[in-house]
Design a protein around this motif. Structure first.
Motif, PDB file in Angstrom:
ATOM      1  N   CYS A  26     -12.837  25.832  14.785  1.00 41.46           N
ATOM      2  CA  CYS A  26     -11.704  25.982  13.731  1.00 41.46           C
ATOM      3  C   CYS A  26     -11.174  24.667  13.122  1.00 41.46           C
ATOM      4  N   PHE A  27     -11.245  24.688  11.819  1.00 38.56           N
ATOM      5  CA  PHE A  27     -10.589  23.502  11.131  1.00 38.56           C
ATOM      6  C   PHE A  27      -9.471  23.615  10.170  1.00 38.56           C
ATOM      7  N   VAL A  28      -8.292  23.044  10.397  1.00 37.82           N
ATOM      8  CA  VAL A  28      -7.164  23.294   9.641  1.00 37.82           C
ATOM      9  C   VAL A  28      -6.486  21.980   8.887  1.00 37.82           C
ATOM     10  N   LEU A  29      -6.542  22.044   7.548  1.00 39.81           N
ATOM     11  CA  LEU A  29      -5.932  21.036   6.898  1.00 39.81           C
ATOM     12  C   LEU A  29      -4.299  21.116   6.754  1.00 39.81           C
ATOM     13  N   ILE A  30      -3.730  20.164   7.449  1.00 37.33           N
ATOM     14  CA  ILE A  30      -2.310  19.765   7.616  1.00 37.33           C
ATOM     15  C   ILE A  30      -1.573  18.779   6.598  1.00 37.33           C
ATOM     16  N   ASP A  31      -0.759  19.310   5.878  1.00 43.43           N
ATOM     17  CA  ASP A  31      -0.144  18.429   4.901  1.00 43.43           C
ATOM     18  C   ASP A  31       1.185  17.824   5.681  1.00 43.43           C
ATOM     19  N   GLY A  32       1.517  18.019   6.782  1.00 37.96           N
ATOM     20  CA  GLY A  32       2.868  17.528   7.528  1.00 37.96           C
ATOM     21  C   GLY A  32       3.411  18.725   7.697  1.00 37.96           C
ATOM     22  N   LEU A  57       0.909  -1.063   0.117  1.00 38.80           N
ATOM     23  CA  LEU A  57      -0.045   0.059  -0.001  1.00 38.80           C
ATOM     24  C   LEU A  57       0.870   1.316   0.066  1.00 38.80           C
ATOM     25  N   SER A  58       2.288   1.162  -0.519  1.00 39.69           N
ATOM     26  CA  SER A  58       3.052   2.270  -0.449  1.00 39.69           C
ATOM     27  C   SER A  58       2.517   3.402  -1.302  1.00 39.69           C
ATOM     28  N   ASN A  59       1.735   3.167  -2.325  1.00 40.79           N
ATOM     29  CA  ASN A  59       1.036   4.417  -3.192  1.00 40.79           C
ATOM     30  C   ASN A  59      -0.233   4.955  -2.557  1.00 40.79           C
ATOM     31  N   LEU A  60      -0.798   4.140  -1.527  1.00 41.91           N
ATOM     32  CA  LEU A  60      -2.017   4.781  -1.053  1.00 41.91           C
ATOM     33  C   LEU A  60      -1.829   6.076  -0.215  1.00 41.91           C
ATOM     34  N   LEU A  61      -2.507   7.216  -0.710  1.00 39.52           N
ATOM     35  CA  LEU A  61      -2.801   8.462   0.167  1.00 39.52           C
ATOM     36  C   LEU A  61      -3.526   8.281   0.908  1.00 39.52           C
ATOM     37  N   ILE A  62      -3.358   8.793   2.145  1.00 38.41           N
ATOM     38  CA  ILE A  62      -4.211   8.821   3.204  1.00 38.41           C
ATOM     39  C   ILE A  62      -4.341  10.324   4.118  1.00 38.41           C
ATOM     40  N   VAL A  63      -5.583  10.559   4.204  1.00 39.09           N
ATOM     41  CA  VAL A  63      -5.841  11.902   4.935  1.00 39.09           C
ATOM     42  C   VAL A  63      -6.169  11.538   6.211  1.00 39.09           C
ATOM     43  N   GLY A  64      -5.345  11.466   7.371  1.00 40.40           N
ATOM     44  CA  GLY A  64      -5.948  10.767   8.567  1.00 40.40           C
ATOM     45  C   GLY A  64      -4.070  10.694   9.359  1.00 40.40           C
ATOM     46  N   PRO A  65      -4.268  11.560  10.363  1.00 42.52           N
ATOM     47  CA  PRO A  65      -2.705  11.632  11.130  1.00 42.52           C
ATOM     48  C   PRO A  65      -2.421  10.233  11.663  1.00 42.52           C
ATOM     49  N   SER A  66      -1.133   9.999  11.946  1.00 40.60           N
ATOM     50  CA  SER A  66      -0.486   8.799  12.889  1.00 40.60           C
ATOM     51  C   SER A  66      -1.001   8.682  14.127  1.00 40.60           C
ATOM     52  N   SER A  67      -0.956   7.429  14.795  1.00 37.08           N
ATOM     53  CA  SER A  67      -1.636   7.453  16.129  1.00 37.08           C
ATOM     54  C   SER A  67      -0.878   8.539  16.944  1.00 37.08           C
ATOM     55  N   ARG A  68       0.202   8.687  16.704  1.00 39.72           N
ATOM     56  CA  ARG A  68       0.904   9.839  17.667  1.00 39.72           C
ATOM     57  C   ARG A  68       0.281  11.073  17.510  1.00 39.72           C
ATOM     58  N   GLY A  69       0.126  11.306  16.456  1.00 43.72           N
ATOM     59  CA  GLY A  69      -0.693  12.627  16.110  1.00 43.72           C
ATOM     60  C   GLY A  69      -2.057  12.666  16.709  1.00 43.72           C
ATOM     61  N   ALA A  70      -2.676  11.263  16.459  1.00 46.38           N
ATOM     62  CA  ALA A  70      -3.830  11.310  17.029  1.00 46.38           C
ATOM     63  C   ALA A  70      -4.120  11.542  18.504  1.00 46.38           C
ATOM     64  N   LEU A  71      -2.952  11.285  19.094  1.00 41.97           N
ATOM     65  CA  LEU A  71      -2.815  11.449  20.628  1.00 41.97           C
ATOM     66  C   LEU A  71      -3.334  13.158  20.942  1.00 41.97           C
ATOM     67  N   LEU A  72      -3.409  13.764  19.904  1.00 39.53           N
ATOM     68  CA  LEU A  72      -3.850  15.328  20.241  1.00 39.53           C
ATOM     69  C   LEU A  72      -5.307  15.034  20.653  1.00 39.53           C
ATOM     70  N   ASN A  89       4.104  13.772  12.838  1.00 36.57           N
ATOM     71  CA  ASN A  89       3.739  13.103  11.532  1.00 36.57           C
ATOM     72  C   ASN A  89       2.275  13.219  11.239  1.00 36.57           C
ATOM     73  N   TYR A  90       1.957  14.564  11.083  1.00 40.74           N
ATOM     74  CA  TYR A  90       0.533  14.842  11.075  1.00 40.74           C
ATOM     75  C   TYR A  90      -0.121  15.117   9.625  1.00 40.74           C
ATOM     76  N   VAL A  91      -0.879  14.303   9.035  1.00 44.56           N
ATOM     77  CA  VAL A  91      -1.370  14.575   7.983  1.00 44.56           C
ATOM     78  C   VAL A  91      -2.918  14.301   7.867  1.00 44.56           C
ATOM     79  N   GLY A  92      -3.495  15.565   7.827  1.00 43.87           N
ATOM     80  CA  GLY A  92      -5.083  15.490   7.998  1.00 43.87           C
ATOM     81  C   GLY A  92      -5.663  16.579   8.432  1.00 43.87           C
ATOM     82  N   PHE A  93      -6.933  16.419   8.864  1.00 41.88           N
ATOM     83  CA  PHE A  93      -7.639  17.492   9.284  1.00 41.88           C
ATOM     84  C   PHE A  93      -7.422  17.877  10.784  1.00 41.88           C
ATOM     85  N   LEU A  94      -7.260  18.797  11.391  1.00 42.37           N
ATOM     86  CA  LEU A  94      -7.251  19.324  12.754  1.00 42.37           C
ATOM     87  C   LEU A  94      -8.362  20.218  13.116  1.00 42.37           C
TER      88      LEU A  94
END
Ligand code: AMP
Ligand code: GLY
Length: 420
Positions: A198-204, A85-100, A266-271
């Protein structure tokens, strides 16, 4: 592929559907609303292995994760580790990012470290419960008690009476009032003000701020009664003028994104930044690692950019090439719920009249069946969204549309926007 089944996900799919480049949209598990414009798949989203197999066999290019639980449970890490799945694009943070979102203690520490304005706090558990009980007697009411772990927005108690607060602290820590989520409890200072989302899109690295919104969380009119998943929302937010928005960006968003990079989250997704305006200053109440519901239903329709393009750019780290284009009309959403929600409620009530609605968009949440046999199947059933020159006119349209929709026990707030 979109994961989730609420009105938020219906709104996400609706925006993807309008994209010029979207070919095929799958929703796991989706609802009757998403079924009409995409393909629902009944896959257990807790089972990442089976989900990964489905993603491979369907040749999914892009995955958008709607709710927080799969993110907190590490769905993004799991899929990113799979070599196929190395080519799969994912909008959703890592579990570490999700600790927020997954840990209030983690997010409060993060805010403190990066100088992000928030209420002062202390964390207690069974090892220092006596200290916690004592601490409560040293601060002034109202007392704000928060279960550390995720509790679907219901893990927060705001209590005026000291003894009652001390009892609840014990209930959370010793008697698992919120299950394991409450074995650690954050006690924080009460902030007196008006809330906005407030919603922010973050690409890393780079970010894009989405339109501001305001939601109404309590079940009762005048913001009374129990907290719910959200009973209504509006966007834009009249009191979030450009000066205040500038303040939010400088004092909250920039240090948050800088902190995320510094701490390698490692945050890629909506915050989702839950804010409260105290005087003229923004304070952070909480972070969520997803879009808000019911805010999404009024935020996404205002975005004029090609939504799929934004998602791809988020997942590929190329948001800096975009500026957000926003429809400056006002959107208002009123949620129709089942009688009894957020307590116990009955399901299986026939829903009639949706096809008669012409002036509003109807997003599905707790519905089942298809458009001829539609029934209620959840607490929050439908989101009714309208657009007009200001939120009051938009609300008028929504309330008119609501008159056309019928199901036994139809419950909604008639005062959305009352405090603006
Ligand atoms: P949370 O789950 O942290 O968003 O909290 C749920 C709700 O509780 C918020 O939307 C606020 O209405 C309220 N709340 C949480 N923290 C505070 C605070 N420190 N002061 C005042 N109200 C709060
Ligand atoms: N509307 C608040 C939330 O989604 O948590």
């Amino acid at each position: 592929m979109v994961i989730g089944s609420g009105a938020r996900e219906h709104a996400i799919v609706n925006s993807l559907y309008q994209s010029k480049t979207a070919r095929k949209i799958f929703v796991v598990p989706g609802n009757p609303g998403t079924e009409a414009i995409s393909l629902n798949l009944k896959i257990d989203t807790d089972n990442f292995k089976i989900l990964a197999e489905a993603i491979k066999s369907l040749k999914v290019d892009l995955l958008i994760v709607g709710p927080e639980i799969p993110l907190v449970n590490g769905i993004s890490d799991f899929l990113r580790k799979d070599p196929e799945l190395s080519n799969l694009l994912i909008v959703g943070p890592s579990s570490r990012g999700a600790l927020l979102e997954g840990s209030k203690d983690f997010s409060k520490k993060f805010m403190l470290k990066h100088n992000i304005p928030t209420a002062p706090y202390k964390t207690f558990n069974s090892n220092n419960l006596d200290e916690g009980i004592n601490y409560l007697s040293t601060i002034s009411p109202p007392y704000v008690l928060k279960a550390d772990g995720p509790a679907a927005g219901k893990g927060v108690l705001i209590i005026n009476d000291l003894m009652a607060a001390q009892t609840e602290l014990k209930n959370m820590i010793l008697h698992s009032k919120f299950g394991d989520s409450g074995s650690n409890v954050v006690i924080e200072g009460f902030l007196d003000g008006i809330e906005l989302s407030c919603f922010v899109l973050i690409d890393g690295i780079d970010y894009l701020i989405l339109p501001y919104a305001k939601d109404y969380k309590r079940i009762g009119e005048g913001n009374t009664g129990l907290n719910t998943g959200g009973m209504g929302s509006i966007s834009p937010v009249p009191f979030a003028d450009s000066v205040f928005q500038q303040k939010i960006e400088e004092k909250v968003i920039k240090p948050t994104v800088k902190g995320i990079i510094e701490d390698k989250l490692n945050y890629v997704g909506f915050l989702f930044i839950g804010l409260i305006k105290v005087g003229d200053e923004p304070y952070v109440i909480e972070y969520n690692v997803r879009l808000g519901d019911p805010e999404t239903q009024v935020v996404l329709p205002r975005i004029k950019n090609d939504f799929l393009e934004l998602m791809v750019s988020t997942a590929t780290g190329s948001l800096k090439n975009h500026t957000i284009e926003i429809d400056d009309q006002a959107y208002a959403n009123v949620v129709l719920a089942s009688a009894g929600y957020p307590g116990s409620y009955e399901k299986g009530k026939d829903i009639k009249g949706i096809n008669d609605v012409v002036d509003s968009i109807v997003f599905h949440a707790g519905t089942s069946g298809n458009h001829d046999t539609l029934q209620t199947s959840g607490g929050r059933v439908l989101s009714i969204v309208s657009m007009d020159k200001d939120f009051k006119s938009a609300l008028k349209k929504t309330y008119k549309s609501i008159e056309k929709i019928h199901f036994e026990g139809k419950t909604f707030r008639k005062d959305i926007g009352f405090d603006l």
